[in-house]
Design a protein around this motif. Structure first.
Motif, PDB file in Angstrom:
ATOM      1  N   GLU A   1       9.740  -1.612   0.053  1.00  0.00           N
ATOM      2  CA  GLU A   1       9.474  -1.755  -1.375  1.00  0.00           C
ATOM      3  C   GLU A   1      10.102  -0.591  -2.137  1.00  0.00           C
ATOM      4  O   GLU A   1      10.146   0.541  -1.660  1.00  0.00           O
ATOM      5  CB  GLU A   1       7.964  -1.782  -1.635  1.00  0.00           C
ATOM      6  CG  GLU A   1       7.252  -2.996  -1.070  1.00  0.00           C
ATOM      7  CD  GLU A   1       7.439  -4.219  -1.936  1.00  0.00           C
ATOM      8  OE1 GLU A   1       7.816  -4.069  -3.129  1.00  0.00           O
ATOM      9  OE2 GLU A   1       7.193  -5.331  -1.429  1.00  0.00           O
TER      10      GLU A   1
ATOM     11  N   ASN B   1      -0.584   8.059   7.710  1.00  0.00           N
ATOM     12  CA  ASN B   1       0.299   7.305   6.816  1.00  0.00           C
ATOM     13  C   ASN B   1       1.701   7.919   6.875  1.00  0.00           C
ATOM     14  O   ASN B   1       2.063   8.726   6.007  1.00  0.00           O
ATOM     15  CB  ASN B   1      -0.228   7.342   5.380  1.00  0.00           C
ATOM     16  CG  ASN B   1      -1.607   6.760   5.254  1.00  0.00           C
ATOM     17  OD1 ASN B   1      -1.785   5.549   5.256  1.00  0.00           O
ATOM     18  ND2 ASN B   1      -2.605   7.633   5.145  1.00  0.00           N
TER      19      ASN B   1
ATOM     20  N   VAL C   1      10.035   2.506   0.278  1.00  0.00           N
ATOM     21  CA  VAL C   1       8.888   2.758   1.143  1.00  0.00           C
ATOM     22  C   VAL C   1       8.446   1.429   1.739  1.00  0.00           C
ATOM     23  O   VAL C   1       8.035   0.519   1.014  1.00  0.00           O
ATOM     24  CB  VAL C   1       7.717   3.398   0.363  1.00  0.00           C
ATOM     25  CG1 VAL C   1       6.553   3.692   1.300  1.00  0.00           C
ATOM     26  CG2 VAL C   1       8.161   4.668  -0.346  1.00  0.00           C
ATOM     27  N   ASN C   2       8.563   1.311   3.038  1.00  0.00           N
ATOM     28  CA  ASN C   2       8.179   0.064   3.719  1.00  0.00           C
ATOM     29  C   ASN C   2       8.808  -1.168   3.081  1.00  0.00           C
ATOM     30  O   ASN C   2       8.169  -2.196   2.889  1.00  0.00           O
ATOM     31  CB  ASN C   2       6.654  -0.095   3.740  1.00  0.00           C
ATOM     32  CG  ASN C   2       5.993   0.810   4.766  1.00  0.00           C
ATOM     33  OD1 ASN C   2       6.581   1.127   5.800  1.00  0.00           O
ATOM     34  ND2 ASN C   2       4.782   1.244   4.476  1.00  0.00           N
TER      35      ASN C   2
ATOM     36  N   ASP D   1      -4.262   6.778  -2.544  1.00  0.00           N
ATOM     37  CA  ASP D   1      -3.887   5.508  -1.916  1.00  0.00           C
ATOM     38  C   ASP D   1      -3.950   4.421  -2.983  1.00  0.00           C
ATOM     39  O   ASP D   1      -4.992   4.236  -3.625  1.00  0.00           O
ATOM     40  CB  ASP D   1      -4.843   5.164  -0.772  1.00  0.00           C
ATOM     41  CG  ASP D   1      -4.774   6.175   0.362  1.00  0.00           C
ATOM     42  OD1 ASP D   1      -3.660   6.490   0.791  1.00  0.00           O
ATOM     43  OD2 ASP D   1      -5.830   6.650   0.797  1.00  0.00           O
TER      44      ASP D   1
ATOM     45  N   LYS E   1       7.028  -0.601  -9.454  1.00  0.00           N
ATOM     46  CA  LYS E   1       6.023   0.400  -9.062  1.00  0.00           C
ATOM     47  C   LYS E   1       6.585   1.753  -9.472  1.00  0.00           C
ATOM     48  O   LYS E   1       7.539   2.253  -8.863  1.00  0.00           O
ATOM     49  CB  LYS E   1       5.748   0.315  -7.555  1.00  0.00           C
ATOM     50  CG  LYS E   1       5.003  -0.966  -7.175  1.00  0.00           C
ATOM     51  CD  LYS E   1       5.004  -1.223  -5.690  1.00  0.00           C
ATOM     52  CE  LYS E   1       6.311  -1.881  -5.250  1.00  0.00           C
ATOM     53  NZ  LYS E   1       6.450  -3.267  -5.724  1.00  0.00           N
TER      54      LYS E   1
ATOM     55  N   ASP F   1       4.558   7.020   6.052  1.00  0.00           N
ATOM     56  CA  ASP F   1       5.461   6.800   4.929  1.00  0.00           C
ATOM     57  C   ASP F   1       4.932   7.385   3.624  1.00  0.00           C
ATOM     58  O   ASP F   1       5.453   7.075   2.546  1.00  0.00           O
ATOM     59  CB  ASP F   1       5.705   5.297   4.750  1.00  0.00           C
ATOM     60  CG  ASP F   1       6.421   4.698   5.959  1.00  0.00           C
ATOM     61  OD1 ASP F   1       7.480   5.227   6.331  1.00  0.00           O
ATOM     62  OD2 ASP F   1       5.901   3.727   6.531  1.00  0.00           O
TER      63      ASP F   1
ATOM     64  N   ASN G   1       0.836  -1.195   0.000  1.00  0.00           N
ATOM     65  CA  ASN G   1       0.000   0.000   0.000  1.00  0.00           C
ATOM     66  C   ASN G   1       0.870   1.244   0.000  1.00  0.00           C
ATOM     67  O   ASN G   1       1.754   1.394   0.845  1.00  0.00           O
ATOM     68  CB  ASN G   1      -0.921  -0.001   1.221  1.00  0.00           C
ATOM     69  CG  ASN G   1      -1.881  -1.176   1.214  1.00  0.00           C
ATOM     70  OD1 ASN G   1      -2.599  -1.383   0.249  1.00  0.00           O
ATOM     71  ND2 ASN G   1      -1.881  -1.956   2.282  1.00  0.00           N
ATOM     72  N   LEU G   2       0.602   2.117  -0.954  1.00  0.00           N
ATOM     73  CA  LEU G   2       1.375   3.347  -1.105  1.00  0.00           C
ATOM     74  C   LEU G   2       0.438   4.539  -1.059  1.00  0.00           C
ATOM     75  O   LEU G   2      -0.587   4.565  -1.748  1.00  0.00           O
ATOM     76  CB  LEU G   2       2.124   3.336  -2.437  1.00  0.00           C
ATOM     77  CG  LEU G   2       2.924   4.603  -2.787  1.00  0.00           C
ATOM     78  CD1 LEU G   2       4.092   4.786  -1.827  1.00  0.00           C
ATOM     79  CD2 LEU G   2       3.416   4.534  -4.228  1.00  0.00           C
ATOM     80  N   THR G   3       0.777   5.539  -0.237  1.00  0.00           N
ATOM     81  CA  THR G   3       0.024   6.790  -0.190  1.00  0.00           C
ATOM     82  C   THR G   3       0.872   7.896  -0.791  1.00  0.00           C
ATOM     83  O   THR G   3       2.052   8.041  -0.461  1.00  0.00           O
ATOM     84  CB  THR G   3      -0.353   7.157   1.255  1.00  0.00           C
ATOM     85  OG1 THR G   3      -1.226   6.162   1.784  1.00  0.00           O
ATOM     86  CG2 THR G   3      -1.065   8.503   1.309  1.00  0.00           C
TER      87      THR G   3
ATOM     88  N   VAL H   1      10.128   2.158  -5.076  1.00  0.00           N
ATOM     89  CA  VAL H   1       9.211   2.943  -5.902  1.00  0.00           C
ATOM     90  C   VAL H   1      10.040   3.858  -6.796  1.00  0.00           C
ATOM     91  O   VAL H   1      10.890   4.615  -6.315  1.00  0.00           O
ATOM     92  CB  VAL H   1       8.251   3.786  -5.039  1.00  0.00           C
ATOM     93  CG1 VAL H   1       7.328   4.622  -5.924  1.00  0.00           C
ATOM     94  CG2 VAL H   1       7.441   2.899  -4.103  1.00  0.00           C
TER      95      VAL H   1
END
Length: 708
Positions: free
Chosen positions: A327, A218, A324-325, A445, A371, A220, A188-190, A329
């Motif tokens: 992962e 969020n 990010v977490n 999101d 991503k 991150d 999950n990316l915000t 990007v």
């Protein structure tokens, strides 16, 4: 085979229509019965009970929770933990009176809202919802319909206000659990995003508040800017971007791309020194895949034609990789090739955006990054002959999200390019953009599966005018604001021999009274004259006229020396100058709209530039009032507009895109016959006033009602 758990429900026999689903959820511990051994499948399910079921499905921690702030949900309430957990997960919001109403029976539309939010479901396609009785939450109900969770109460109705029974709730939830588990290993990316803020520094404290609120939920979340932070207010004129970058640093932006206005200083004796200083001051990197800075020595050491996993602040890269977490990007940037005509890039060159985007995507994929975000300043649906986001999404595979700017488009929700539906590739590209002038902060999101494919998304624009000011940001603003207010009181090199009035009708019934929204004014004449003069510098075509909507002229100018702040107050909307190619018939259709409500006021009433004569007959019905429109040719002759001929006119971008109900202009814009020059309207006006120096306000009979 019936299990012991389900068998304990004395009112749920094996022949009950919901028994299979009730058994399944009971076995999983998602639902429970009552102390008397019943389940009461026909009873209405309450909002609190649904919260407990959803929290169980999502396996949320319902013990270590914060008080959700609902005044009707005490800690002693059996659903307190579930409601609090769902609130923390941003799945529920409650009502505006700070209640959740846990004991109320839940309607089918509210159940759909909670379930689709909990499962992060989005519609699979753009096909129309078959239910004719759905007004609210159509997107959420469509998602449940697409996934087979609901089939409606009839083929054409959903019965949104009808209460959900406990048995029906079990069926909905059981069907949801049977969906393919696309969320296994989901990431999950915000993303927060801004664009075209154009020096609107006084909105920065509100934007800072919104950013902090999003990060509170969020931590991150990425914060990206799609260019044109510069130009448009006295803050840029005075501080050359240093005020803008100070607030961007305070808000901790992750990356920015360049807008055309970032290159406005190229024609000055200092060249791009202000831009270089802006870049060096940034505590974040810049991304720019199709801009070649190598021809300008001022950028030596700042620009790297690479994609970096370890980017430095205050440096420019084709793209960067953010972790990010856990992962990766990828983020790369693009700037419109129109910058060469709209701004002053000097020796800086712009390469083909499609080719450079393809190279960037290929490079990311070679690094194992699946991503990918394109941070662009090419316009959402801007001039297709040059570049825009829709074409980028359609022609380049591998881009997941396009965070755009340049066209000032207010995309209330993500625009979806579904290439799978087009038969091109099994992928989705989302396009987002957040209007302009720091009016909104965009949020998005996105959930990706283990292969980097988008499985769900949700986005919205946060209206910054509704936010309070961040106190630290206000302190940061204070010295800049003090200096700008002094500058606003500075006199420009022009004065007026009489007040440039901006009349409005004070009595609604007094149709004889003059108004900037239905009559020619000296102020409107000056504005349009300046527009047509400036526009002619940017095209080889003959610009026959300029038009300015009366609703965009907001204040008068007093007699005597004119100040900077007076000029800005006249045109306060950070509008830009645009060129439009349209037929004579289309132009006449527009002027029918302009005078259609006369003698009543109309914010879309069009003021016209020198040499134009618009004659209309107010005694005729609306839509049949234009008698003639003439313009002055190069020989000084008055020539009547020909319906079949094509003409170039100038206006502001708001009007060019169809503002004030100009559907005819909206059509022209959609067909790619508009070019936004990106030039600040108030600065153009200031320049025109200074070219005259001594203003003698005059009404010249440019717009005449022949019925009088």
């Amino acid at each position: 085979m019936q299990t012991e758990a389900a068998a304990s429900f004395s009112d749920v026999s094996s022949s009950h229509p919901y028994s299979e689903h009730i058994i399944k959820l009971a076995d999983l511990g998602i639902i429970k019965g009552f102390p008397d051994g019943t389940y009461k499948p026909e009873a209405g399910v309450t909002r609190g009970q649904v919260a407990i079921m959803l929290a169980n499905i999502l396996k949320l921690d319902t013990k270590n929770v914060q008080d959700p702030g609902f005044k009707d949900v005490p800690k002693a309430k059996d659903s307190f933990g579930a409601i609090a957990a769902l609130k923390e997960a941003n799945i529920i919001k409650g009502y505006s009176d700070h209640t959740f109403k846990p004991n109320e029976k839940i309607s089918r539309e509210h159940f759909a809202l909670m379930l689709s939010s909990a499962l992060n479901l989005q519609p699979k396609n753009d096909e129309a919802l078959p239910f004719k009785d759905v007004a609210k939450y159509a997107n959420e109900i469509k998602a449940l319909y697409d996934y087979g969770i609901t089939t409606g109460t009839t083929a054409s109705s959903f019965s949104p206000a009808k209460f959900v029974t406990r048995g029906q709730a079990a069926t909905f939830l059981a069907r949801a659990l049977e969906l393919p588990n696309d969320s296994d290993g989901a990431f999950n990316l915000t993303i927060m995003h801004s664009n075209d803020t154009h020096g609107q520094i006084e909105m920065a404290p509100k934007r800072a508040t919104a950013v902090k609120e999003v990060r509170a939920e969020n931590p991150d979340a990425l914060l990206l800017d799609a260019g044109d932070a510069n130009t448009g207010t006295l803050y840029y004129n005075e501080f050359k971007g240093q005020a803008d970058v100070a607030f961007m640093n305070y808000m901790q932006y992750d990356a920015m791309t360049f807008g055309n206005h970032e290159f406005d200083g190229g024609s000055s004796p200092e060249g791009h020194k202000a831009l270089v200083d802006f870049i060096k001051a940034a505590k974040f990197p810049f991304v720019s895949a199709n801009v070649d800075f190598s021809g300008d020595k001022q950028f030596t050491g700042l620009f790297s034609d690479l994609i970096s996993s370890e980017p430095e602040n205050g440096k420019i890269y084709n793209g960067i990789v953010k972790e990010v977490n856990g992962e990766k990007v990828g983020i790369f940037g693009l700037t419109t090739a129109e910058t060469a005509d709209l701004s002053s890039p000097g020796s800086i060159e712009f390469e083909n955006y499609i080719e450079e985007a393809e190279k960037a995507v290929k490079a990311f994929e070679g690094m194992g990054v699946d991503k990918i975000i394109a941070l662009t300043h090419i316009g959402f649906d801007d001039n297709p002959a040059v570049d825009n986001d829709i074409l980028l999404a359609q022609n380049v595979e591998g881009i997941d999200v396009i965070v755009g700017g340049h066209s000032h488009t207010r995309l209330k929700e993500p625009y979806v390019i579904d290439k799978n539906a087009q038969g091109q590739a099994k992928e989705t590209t989302l396009i987002v953009q957040a209007a302009n002038a720091s009016s909104h902060l965009g949020t998005l999101d996105v959930a990706f599966d283990e292969k980097g494919v988008i499985v769900s998304h949700q986005g919205e624009l946060l209206e910054l005018g509704k936010y309070t000011d961040d106190q630290q940001a206000l302190q940061l603003l204070a010295p800049y604001k003090e200096q700008v207010e002094k500058l606003g009181n500075t006199q420009i090199n022009a004065s007026t021999t009489a007040a440039l009035v901006n009349p409005r009708i004070s009595d609604e019934g007094n149709t004889e009274q003059l108004s900037v929204r239905k009559n020619e004014t000296a102020l409107g004449n000056l504005i349009t004259d300046g527009m047509v003069t400036k526009a002619q510098d940017y095209t080889d075509k003959k610009v026959i006229m300029a038009v300015q909507n009366g609703g965009g002229i907001r204040a008068a100018i007093d007699e005597g020396p004119i100040t900077v702040s007076e000029v800005i107050t006249v045109l306060p909307f950070a509008n830009t100058l645009a060129l439009m190619d349209l037929t004579g018939a289309e132009l006449k259709e527009a002027f029918e709209i302009s005078v259609g409500t006369y003698p009543k006021e109309n914010g879309g009433f069009l003021h016209v530039s020198k040499g134009i004569k618009v004659k209309f007959d107010s005694s005729k019905p609306a839509g049949e009032r234009i008698v003639s429109i003439t313009y002055t040719n190069d020989q000084g002759e008055a020539v009547e507009i020909d319906d079949q001929a094509t003409y170039t006119i100038a206006t502001n971008a708001f009007t060019a895109k169809g503002g004030d109900g100009y559907d005819v202009f909206a059509k022209v814009y959609e067909e790619g016959r508009v070019t936004d020059l990106g030039l600040s309207d108030w600065e153009n006006f200031k320049e025109h006033l200074e070219s005259i120096k001594t203003i003698k306000p005059t009404i010249e009979g440019r717009i005449v009602d022949v019925a009088k």
